[in-house]
Scaffold this motif. Sequence first.
Motif, PDB file in Angstrom:
ATOM      1  N   LYS A  92       0.818  -1.213   0.000  1.00  0.00           N
ATOM      2  CA  LYS A  92       0.000   0.000   0.000  1.00  0.00           C
ATOM      3  C   LYS A  92       0.854   1.265   0.000  1.00  0.00           C
ATOM      4  O   LYS A  92       0.349   2.346  -0.293  1.00  0.00           O
ATOM      5  N   TYR A  93       2.150   1.140   0.318  1.00  0.00           N
ATOM      6  CA  TYR A  93       3.026   2.301   0.289  1.00  0.00           C
ATOM      7  C   TYR A  93       3.709   2.483  -1.073  1.00  0.00           C
ATOM      8  O   TYR A  93       4.410   3.458  -1.268  1.00  0.00           O
ATOM      9  N   PHE A  94       3.495   1.532  -1.966  1.00  0.00           N
ATOM     10  CA  PHE A  94       4.087   1.671  -3.296  1.00  0.00           C
ATOM     11  C   PHE A  94       3.236   2.633  -4.120  1.00  0.00           C
ATOM     12  O   PHE A  94       2.013   2.659  -4.001  1.00  0.00           O
ATOM     13  N   THR A  95       3.895   3.386  -4.956  1.00  0.00           N
ATOM     14  CA  THR A  95       3.197   4.316  -5.835  1.00  0.00           C
ATOM     15  C   THR A  95       3.510   3.962  -7.289  1.00  0.00           C
ATOM     16  O   THR A  95       4.282   3.037  -7.583  1.00  0.00           O
ATOM     17  N   ARG A  96       2.938   4.710  -8.187  1.00  0.00           N
ATOM     18  CA  ARG A  96       3.211   4.482  -9.600  1.00  0.00           C
ATOM     19  C   ARG A  96       4.664   4.811  -9.953  1.00  0.00           C
ATOM     20  O   ARG A  96       5.181   4.337 -10.959  1.00  0.00           O
ATOM     21  N   PHE A  97       5.306   5.595  -9.111  1.00  0.00           N
ATOM     22  CA  PHE A  97       6.706   5.926  -9.378  1.00  0.00           C
ATOM     23  C   PHE A  97       7.568   4.666  -9.369  1.00  0.00           C
ATOM     24  O   PHE A  97       8.499   4.524 -10.176  1.00  0.00           O
ATOM     25  N   THR A  98       7.264   3.725  -8.465  1.00  0.00           N
ATOM     26  CA  THR A  98       8.030   2.486  -8.397  1.00  0.00           C
ATOM     27  C   THR A  98       7.883   1.689  -9.681  1.00  0.00           C
ATOM     28  O   THR A  98       8.871   1.234 -10.280  1.00  0.00           O
ATOM     29  N   GLU A  99       6.648   1.507 -10.123  1.00  0.00           N
ATOM     30  CA  GLU A  99       6.396   0.743 -11.345  1.00  0.00           C
ATOM     31  C   GLU A  99       7.022   1.433 -12.560  1.00  0.00           C
ATOM     32  O   GLU A  99       7.661   0.785 -13.407  1.00  0.00           O
ATOM     33  N   GLU A 100       6.832   2.744 -12.647  1.00  0.00           N
ATOM     34  CA  GLU A 100       7.363   3.458 -13.809  1.00  0.00           C
ATOM     35  C   GLU A 100       8.890   3.506 -13.788  1.00  0.00           C
ATOM     36  O   GLU A 100       9.526   3.548 -14.851  1.00  0.00           O
ATOM     37  N   GLY A 101       9.485   3.495 -12.609  1.00  0.00           N
ATOM     38  CA  GLY A 101      10.950   3.444 -12.530  1.00  0.00           C
ATOM     39  C   GLY A 101      11.498   2.152 -13.104  1.00  0.00           C
ATOM     40  O   GLY A 101      12.461   2.158 -13.890  1.00  0.00           O
ATOM     41  N   PHE A 102      10.879   1.011 -12.739  1.00  0.00           N
ATOM     42  CA  PHE A 102      11.310  -0.266 -13.295  1.00  0.00           C
ATOM     43  C   PHE A 102      11.045  -0.324 -14.796  1.00  0.00           C
ATOM     44  O   PHE A 102      11.864  -0.844 -15.568  1.00  0.00           O
ATOM     45  N   SER A 103       9.899   0.196 -15.213  1.00  0.00           N
ATOM     46  CA  SER A 103       9.578   0.182 -16.645  1.00  0.00           C
ATOM     47  C   SER A 103      10.592   1.002 -17.431  1.00  0.00           C
ATOM     48  O   SER A 103      11.025   0.609 -18.527  1.00  0.00           O
ATOM     49  N   CYS A 104      10.982   2.148 -16.876  1.00  0.00           N
ATOM     50  CA  CYS A 104      11.978   2.994 -17.541  1.00  0.00           C
ATOM     51  C   CYS A 104      13.319   2.273 -17.639  1.00  0.00           C
ATOM     52  O   CYS A 104      14.001   2.325 -18.673  1.00  0.00           O
ATOM     53  N   LEU A 105      13.700   1.568 -16.558  1.00  0.00           N
ATOM     54  CA  LEU A 105      14.961   0.824 -16.571  1.00  0.00           C
ATOM     55  C   LEU A 105      14.955  -0.259 -17.645  1.00  0.00           C
ATOM     56  O   LEU A 105      15.915  -0.399 -18.423  1.00  0.00           O
ATOM     57  N   ILE A 106      13.872  -1.026 -17.716  1.00  0.00           N
ATOM     58  CA  ILE A 106      13.782  -2.088 -18.716  1.00  0.00           C
ATOM     59  C   ILE A 106      13.795  -1.506 -20.122  1.00  0.00           C
ATOM     60  O   ILE A 106      14.421  -2.057 -21.047  1.00  0.00           O
ATOM     61  N   SER A 107      13.122  -0.394 -20.310  1.00  0.00           N
ATOM     62  CA  SER A 107      13.089   0.230 -21.636  1.00  0.00           C
ATOM     63  C   SER A 107      14.488   0.647 -22.075  1.00  0.00           C
ATOM     64  O   SER A 107      14.896   0.398 -23.219  1.00  0.00           O
ATOM     65  N   PHE A 108      15.238   1.254 -21.171  1.00  0.00           N
ATOM     66  CA  PHE A 108      16.593   1.671 -21.520  1.00  0.00           C
ATOM     67  C   PHE A 108      17.485   0.466 -21.831  1.00  0.00           C
ATOM     68  O   PHE A 108      18.342   0.528 -22.727  1.00  0.00           O
ATOM     69  N   ILE A 109      17.282  -0.627 -21.090  1.00  0.00           N
ATOM     70  CA  ILE A 109      18.101  -1.822 -21.344  1.00  0.00           C
ATOM     71  C   ILE A 109      17.821  -2.377 -22.734  1.00  0.00           C
ATOM     72  O   ILE A 109      18.755  -2.720 -23.487  1.00  0.00           O
ATOM     73  N   PHE A 110      16.552  -2.460 -23.117  1.00  0.00           N
ATOM     74  CA  PHE A 110      16.224  -2.992 -24.434  1.00  0.00           C
ATOM     75  C   PHE A 110      16.675  -2.029 -25.539  1.00  0.00           C
ATOM     76  O   PHE A 110      17.104  -2.464 -26.620  1.00  0.00           O
ATOM     77  N   ILE A 111      16.554  -0.740 -25.302  1.00  0.00           N
ATOM     78  CA  ILE A 111      17.034   0.224 -26.302  1.00  0.00           C
ATOM     79  C   ILE A 111      18.558   0.087 -26.475  1.00  0.00           C
ATOM     80  O   ILE A 111      19.091   0.110 -27.597  1.00  0.00           O
ATOM     81  N   TYR A 112      19.248  -0.091 -25.368  1.00  0.00           N
ATOM     82  CA  TYR A 112      20.699  -0.283 -25.431  1.00  0.00           C
ATOM     83  C   TYR A 112      21.055  -1.550 -26.200  1.00  0.00           C
ATOM     84  O   TYR A 112      21.990  -1.568 -27.022  1.00  0.00           O
ATOM     85  N   ASP A 113      20.315  -2.632 -25.963  1.00  0.00           N
ATOM     86  CA  ASP A 113      20.577  -3.879 -26.682  1.00  0.00           C
ATOM     87  C   ASP A 113      20.347  -3.721 -28.177  1.00  0.00           C
ATOM     88  O   ASP A 113      21.083  -4.294 -28.997  1.00  0.00           O
ATOM     89  N   ALA A 114      19.315  -2.972 -28.539  1.00  0.00           N
ATOM     90  CA  ALA A 114      19.043  -2.784 -29.964  1.00  0.00           C
ATOM     91  C   ALA A 114      20.199  -2.062 -30.654  1.00  0.00           C
ATOM     92  O   ALA A 114      20.666  -2.483 -31.729  1.00  0.00           O
ATOM     93  N   PHE A 115      20.689  -0.984 -30.052  1.00  0.00           N
ATOM     94  CA  PHE A 115      21.810  -0.270 -30.654  1.00  0.00           C
ATOM     95  C   PHE A 115      23.093  -1.115 -30.630  1.00  0.00           C
ATOM     96  O   PHE A 115      23.916  -1.055 -31.559  1.00  0.00           O
ATOM     97  N   LYS A 116      23.243  -1.915 -29.588  1.00  0.00           N
ATOM     98  CA  LYS A 116      24.434  -2.766 -29.499  1.00  0.00           C
ATOM     99  C   LYS A 116      24.453  -3.794 -30.623  1.00  0.00           C
ATOM    100  O   LYS A 116      25.503  -4.051 -31.233  1.00  0.00           O
ATOM    101  N   ILE A 135      25.386  -2.098 -33.925  1.00  0.00           N
ATOM    102  CA  ILE A 135      26.826  -1.834 -34.019  1.00  0.00           C
ATOM    103  C   ILE A 135      27.596  -3.130 -34.266  1.00  0.00           C
ATOM    104  O   ILE A 135      28.573  -3.166 -35.029  1.00  0.00           O
ATOM    105  N   LYS A 136      27.117  -4.212 -33.631  1.00  0.00           N
ATOM    106  CA  LYS A 136      27.788  -5.506 -33.819  1.00  0.00           C
ATOM    107  C   LYS A 136      27.658  -5.981 -35.258  1.00  0.00           C
ATOM    108  O   LYS A 136      28.608  -6.505 -35.849  1.00  0.00           O
ATOM    109  N   LEU A 137      26.470  -5.806 -35.845  1.00  0.00           N
ATOM    110  CA  LEU A 137      26.286  -6.187 -37.246  1.00  0.00           C
ATOM    111  C   LEU A 137      27.162  -5.341 -38.163  1.00  0.00           C
ATOM    112  O   LEU A 137      27.731  -5.845 -39.147  1.00  0.00           O
ATOM    113  N   ALA A 138      27.274  -4.070 -37.865  1.00  0.00           N
ATOM    114  CA  ALA A 138      28.121  -3.207 -38.679  1.00  0.00           C
ATOM    115  C   ALA A 138      29.595  -3.602 -38.558  1.00  0.00           C
ATOM    116  O   ALA A 138      30.385  -3.414 -39.505  1.00  0.00           O
ATOM    117  N   HIS A 139      29.987  -4.163 -37.413  1.00  0.00           N
ATOM    118  CA  HIS A 139      31.375  -4.592 -37.235  1.00  0.00           C
ATOM    119  C   HIS A 139      31.663  -5.873 -38.017  1.00  0.00           C
ATOM    120  O   HIS A 139      32.722  -6.019 -38.636  1.00  0.00           O
TER     121      HIS A 139
END
Length: 636
Positions: free
Chosen positions: A572-596, A599-603
Amino acid sequence: MSGKKMEDEAVVDRGASLLKHLCDEEEVEGHHTIYIGVRVPKSSRHRRRHRRRTSHKDRKEKLTGSELDKSDTENNDEASNSILRPLISPAAERIRFILGEDDDGPAPPQLFTELDELLEVDGQEMEWKETARWIKFEEKVEKGGERWSKPHVATLSLHSLLELRTCIEKGTIMLELEASTLPQVVEMITDNQIEIGQLKADLKDKVMYTLLRKHRHQTKKSNLRSLADIGKTVSSANSPTTPHKNLASSSLNDISDKPEKDQLKNKFMKKLPRDAEASNVLVGEVDFLDAPFVAFVRLQQAVMLGALTEVPVPTRFLFILLGPKGKAKSYHEIGRAIATLMSDEVFHDIAYKAKDRQDLLAGIDEFLDEVIVLPPGEWDPTIRIEPPKSLPSSDKRKNMYAGGDSQMNGDMPHGGGHGDGGGHATGEELKKTGRFCGGLLLDIKRKAPFFISDFTDALHIQVLSTILFIYLGTVTNAITFGGLLGDATENMQGVLESFLGTAITGGVFCLLGGQPLIILSSTGPVLVFERLLFNFSRDNNFDYMEFRLWIGLWSAFFCLVLVATDASFLVKYFTRFTEEGFSCLISFIFIYDAFKKMIKLAHHYPINSVYNMENITQYECLCMGPTLLGEPSVSS
């Protein structure tokens, strides 16, 4: 001389009216001393006798004029202030007294409100047909009468609320009525109306016959109609119309005293608590009344009134409105207004504690104080407002009256209170019990009565689409994340492992978790965790599968500890900030993997930056065949 006399009389009249106006003030602080000087014509003898006092009279008249001007100024100030309502209205004071009374008894139970209208059904005689129902929000019978609408916020017209107030103000109010059957209630209401002169004695039988007509409730029907139902519809359409019964029929009790089978089998009971009570609203138009027949009844004890209600719930309140022909829409809106009021938590408590008519009127006035009016033309009234995801707590409104808060009538600030967890409504599921496995035991008690029906309800043609949706949602997730998991772990875990894990854990969760409609599968955070764990194991020469097994066992142990200690209340003490923080982290990880990967294919497959179109004929293509058992490759 006559003109002077008329002028003097006008002055006297103005002074008298001013005195009356000042003396008729409702609230007078202190004592007002008012001097009024009026020149009254005298005879010549009186004039000679009072000529010596002329200077004294002039001084007195000047003083009187200043006093009058001062009184007029104060009076105008009070009149300008009286245009605005007081900070604490009489209705608010009355509600504060009602809700502030010490009551050691249990809290008023939740109400199920049903609106029945007097309609002609299937070309036959008039019957009471259910058209809407309320628990917290309104549900209407859709056009065609085959299904219920989704719950939505009831939108009322201000005129219907004012008409309802008039009905309560002038109609029959019977509180703490002792009766055990519907005929007794109806007879006592009609006798009371005859006694006070609101109903003619010769209309008693007609009113009772109308109020005791059969009630037809709305039940959910399948979209696939059986051949028997179609045959009944066709036969009823081809058969001649059954003549209406005479209103003087001897059968004045067309409604049974016991619940019907459809009531007992109604699955809507799952949404109601066990101690719930009913509030029945009956509205309709008849041709034998010249004036509206209005009654509001609260029974001393909630009793089962047969098939009056859709669900087998004892009735506590009755609101009846019968009126002349031509105002069916107005009656319908008044019925919706009182039903919406009964579902309001503050008026709900007032209705249970009211001692007379004025208490009910104060409750309506309080509701009107909180109503927000939408201007016509700014919105579409046919649009149904969806219920909010998190309901605002009514405790502030109740405590405002019961606790003596001075900010009333819409002056309460809308900011969050102290200790309310940021505005989150906390249910009993998120309260700490303080006992070993107390939350688990309460969950089992709440779910046990509906455990079997959760599975038997799936044996219906309408549930087939939901089953296919859940199956496809689970399979597609298992395939997608299984393939990605295989790439991340070098196929130590892949599609087959994802399928097997989803099947086992999903079956166990649906059987023991009590939530068979939840889709279980791998998600983005799990995929990221598995990839990081695999890379960590490979870099440190760990056995990935063994390491993964111990992580699963420890996770299961921690889950059991959290369940045993009721640690889930911390959610009950969790807010949407907690969920959105994890969602933002996962999004950045997948975006990083896509660019990686790009770059690997270009190499591995670099772009020929010195490519020249003029030398296109000088380039050659060399195809290399596979190498088999160490044989040299063949070029062509």
